[in-house]
Design an enzyme around this catalytic site. Sequence first.
Site, PDB file in Angstrom:
ATOM      1  CE  LYS A 174      65.817  47.980 101.061  1.00 51.89           C
ATOM      2  NZ  LYS A 174      64.771  48.772 101.041  1.00 51.89           N
ATOM      3  NE  ARG A 232      64.842  54.470 102.262  1.00 47.89           N
ATOM      4  CZ  ARG A 232      64.874  53.576 103.231  1.00 47.89           C
ATOM      5  NH1 ARG A 232      65.997  53.059 103.626  1.00 47.89           N
ATOM      6  NH2 ARG A 232      63.762  53.189 103.826  1.00 47.89           N
ATOM      7  NE  ARG A 259      58.788  44.446 106.353  1.00 45.71           N
ATOM      8  CZ  ARG A 259      59.450  45.263 105.538  1.00 45.71           C
ATOM      9  NH1 ARG A 259      60.469  44.819 104.837  1.00 45.71           N
ATOM     10  NH2 ARG A 259      59.095  46.520 105.413  1.00 45.71           N
ATOM     11  NE  ARG A 263      59.738  48.206 109.344  1.00 45.65           N
ATOM     12  CZ  ARG A 263      60.414  48.472 108.235  1.00 45.65           C
ATOM     13  NH1 ARG A 263      61.261  47.589 107.757  1.00 45.65           N
ATOM     14  NH2 ARG A 263      60.262  49.597 107.606  1.00 45.65           N
ATOM     15  NE  ARG A 285      57.860  52.133 104.522  1.00 48.12           N
ATOM     16  CZ  ARG A 285      57.412  51.005 105.073  1.00 48.12           C
ATOM     17  NH1 ARG A 285      56.247  50.983 105.667  1.00 48.12           N
ATOM     18  NH2 ARG A 285      58.127  49.912 105.034  1.00 48.12           N
TER      19      ARG A 285
END
Length: 221
Positions: A13, A88, A127, A162, A174
């Site tokens: 995203k 969300r 990531r 992160r 998540r």
Amino acid sequence: MVILMLGAQGTGKGTVAGLLSESLGWPQISTGDIFRKNIKEETPLGIEANQYISKGQLVPDEITVPMVVDRLNEPDAQAGAILDGFPRNIAQAEKLDEILAEKGKKVDLVINLTSPKDEIIERILNRRVCSNQACKTTYNLTMHPPVKEGICDKCGAELVQRQDDSDEQAIKNRLDIYDEKTLPLVEFYDKKGVLCTEEISEKTGRLGKDVADDILKKINQ
Ligand code: AMP
């Protein structure tokens, strides 16, 4: 024009939203980024939000919605905006419709990204993001590594992981929350006729850039 990005964490995203933002000149409004900035600066909002984010939980709507309203009221978001990470859940989506209706606007396009689950977890663990808030370029250590290890190709700032990307249990939480709370939005927007679903996968070779290019062609038609 208001564009929304839907899709579980790690589907790409942020990458697609960033490419669209760059081409269209509209801000990418990422609720996750706004929270992370506040956490780093240790603002009251950041301290409160971090209690939820560090566990992989959603931040309550009473905190999240006013924050998005404020951001959407800023001058740079008037011509167009790309919302990344909001809404969300259905309550947030209904609230967004109200907020936009007050401004004579609506959600024009919802880009729903999917990816095979094994690729998602791999991608989240690999990531790395640019620590420069004005840049925020995302890298992947295997698929899209920086030229120089640990350094952003674009601005030279340090790349960081992160906090919620390093904990496998938080990642799984998540993804479960996404299925439970956010997935119903696919049907919500499909019924409104604004949904566009795209799969990003290394296996098929269709990556974020290909999706962004196709969407830009559609928008510019
Ligand atoms: P993201 O960068 O979009 O993955 O967001 C990171 C974290 O911020 C999420 O796991 C949530 O804890 C929180 N968050 C981001 N957007 C929202 C939202 N719209 N509602 C509630 N929590 C959010």
